[in-house]
Write a protein that holds these residues in place. Structure first.
Motif, short mmCIF file in Angstrom:
data_model
loop_
_atom_site.label_atom_id
_atom_site.label_comp_id
_atom_site.label_asym_id
_atom_site.label_seq_id
_atom_site.Cartn_x
_atom_site.Cartn_y
_atom_site.Cartn_z
N LYS A 1 0.65 -1.05 0.03
CA LYS A 1 -0.52 0.09 0.04
C LYS A 1 1.08 1.05 -0.03
O LYS A 1 0.27 2.08 -0.17
N SER A 2 2.17 1.60 0.06
CA SER A 2 3.29 2.61 0.25
C SER A 2 4.32 2.40 -0.85
O SER A 2 4.57 1.47 -0.86
N LYS A 3 4.59 3.55 -0.91
CA LYS A 3 6.41 3.73 -1.46
C LYS A 3 7.25 3.77 -0.64
O LYS A 3 8.59 2.60 -1.54
N GLY B 1 11.64 3.15 -1.38
CA GLY B 1 12.58 2.94 -0.13
C GLY B 1 12.72 2.17 -0.16
O GLY B 1 11.62 1.86 0.71
N ILE B 2 14.11 1.56 1.34
CA ILE B 2 13.88 0.51 2.03
C ILE B 2 14.65 1.36 3.53
O ILE B 2 15.18 1.69 3.31
N ILE B 3 14.20 1.31 4.03
CA ILE B 3 14.13 1.41 5.57
C ILE B 3 14.34 0.42 6.37
O ILE B 3 13.82 -0.62 6.35
N PHE C 1 13.51 9.46 7.39
CA PHE C 1 13.58 8.64 7.24
C PHE C 1 13.17 9.26 5.61
O PHE C 1 14.12 9.39 4.36
N ILE C 2 11.98 9.74 5.52
CA ILE C 2 10.90 9.14 4.36
C ILE C 2 11.18 10.31 3.65
O ILE C 2 11.44 11.05 2.70
N GLU C 3 11.14 11.90 4.18
CA GLU C 3 11.79 12.63 4.37
C GLU C 3 12.72 12.99 3.26
O GLU C 3 12.64 13.54 2.05
N LYS C 4 14.07 12.34 3.86
CA LYS C 4 15.04 12.42 3.23
C LYS C 4 14.90 11.66 1.87
O LYS C 4 15.57 12.35 0.74
N GLU D 1 12.51 11.05 0.12
CA GLU D 1 11.91 12.46 -1.10
C GLU D 1 13.21 13.34 -1.14
O GLU D 1 12.37 13.61 -2.66
N GLU D 2 13.50 13.57 -0.72
CA GLU D 2 14.21 14.55 -0.97
C GLU D 2 15.82 14.23 -2.20
O GLU D 2 15.54 15.10 -2.22
N GLY D 3 15.15 13.36 -1.89
CA GLY D 3 16.71 12.75 -3.11
C GLY D 3 17.80 12.04 -2.61
O GLY D 3 19.27 11.63 -2.91
N TYR D 4 18.09 12.14 -0.84
CA TYR D 4 18.72 11.26 -0.61
C TYR D 4 18.58 9.72 -0.97
O TYR D 4 17.74 8.82 -0.76
N ASP D 5 20.05 9.22 -1.24
CA ASP D 5 19.84 7.45 -1.38
C ASP D 5 20.44 6.80 0.31
O ASP D 5 20.14 5.76 -0.53
#
Length: 275
Positions: free
Chosen positions: A20-22, A105-107, A123-126, A128-132
């Protein structure tokens, strides 16, 4: 996605909910008892809205992963390793599953209830900002450590973090911390290739820390909290064996043992030709 050549441990998959999520959170565990139960309860506000929860079980025998409890706490999938290997093997099976499910993305976070899972939105915010590669740290401004054993603190600050920082050409402060965010771009880079069985114990953590910035991927540390219980620290590996293994991995990193060899670059990037 081309997964040819991926070395992934054999595992059993139980899916309880659809994607259900990205973003997803992978939690490696083995016999964590009530700690993983308390952690999943703390994660419930996030797992019901912004993340999918994936449990990476190394072969627990303590009944801590009761299926009814997992479902009631919004766990999407349980992967149970049926093969050799420790943490790196668990991460390989988790990364492979999540990439095939097309998460962006995987946390990752340990399943021992020591980490501030309320930091997951950052973590999601970063990402989303394009950090890898997003490394959680208790030692940057805003981070917090509670009851960290002195021997571990000294090993991180005097040995592990300086060495990894030197190899990575990026200043890290908390390199043994498994609370991290990874972009799909990073994990699928053919110059990285994390799906190799050379990553068996704790090698993959150090390798990713070094290679992400060295390959030009945007890397950042963000503040997190890590709390150890008072008194004797519960551990699954003796401090002596753990330190010997840590030093061996660092030396192997320095000797480029884990680097992708030219012969391993004969097949296309796992994401195919870039658009």
């Amino acid at each position: 996605m081309n997964t040819d050549g991926w070395k992934v441990p054999a595992f059993e998959l139980e899916e309880f909910k659809p994607k259900k999520s990205k973003y997803c959170v992978c939690i490696p565990v083995i016999n964590e008892g009530d700690k993983i139960k308390r952690q999943l309860e703390k994660l419930k506000p996030f797992s019901s809205e912004i993340i999918d929860l994936i449990i990476l079980d190394g072969g627990s025998t303590d009944d801590s992963l009761n299926r009814e409890f997992l479902v009631s706490n919004n766990v999407r999938a349980l992967l149970t390793k049926k093969d050799k290997g420790k943490l790196s093997a668990q991460l390989r099976m988790g990364f492979a599953y999540c990439l095939r499910e097309q998460y962006e993305g995987i946390i990752t976070v340990d399943g021992n209830n020591k980490d501030s899972v309320e930091s997951i939105p950052l973590f999601i915010e970063k990402l989303e900002e394009g950090y890898d590669f997003v490394q959680g740290s208790r030692y940057v401004p805003g981070g917090q450590e509670i009851n960290t054993p002195l021997s571990r603190k000294m090993a991180i600050k005097l040995i592990h973090a300086p060495f990894i920082s030197f190899m990575a050409k990026f200043h890290y402060t908390d390199t043994t911390n498994g609370f991290r965010g990874h972009s799909t771009r990073l994990l699928l880079d053919s110059n990285l290739q994390p799906f190799r069985d050379i990553f068996d114990t704790y090698e993959l953590l150090a390798y990713l820390s070094v290679k992400a910035p060295r390959l030009g991927y945007r890397t950042i540390e963000i503040p997190v909290k890590r709390v150890y219980p008072k008194g004797k620290v519960p551990t699954k590996i003796s401090p002596w064996k753990g330190n010997i293994l840590l030093i061996k991995i660092l030396l192997d990193l320095y000797k480029k043992k884990y680097d992708v060899q030219p012969a391993q670059l004969n097949y296309k990037n796992a994401i195919g030709e870039r658009q």
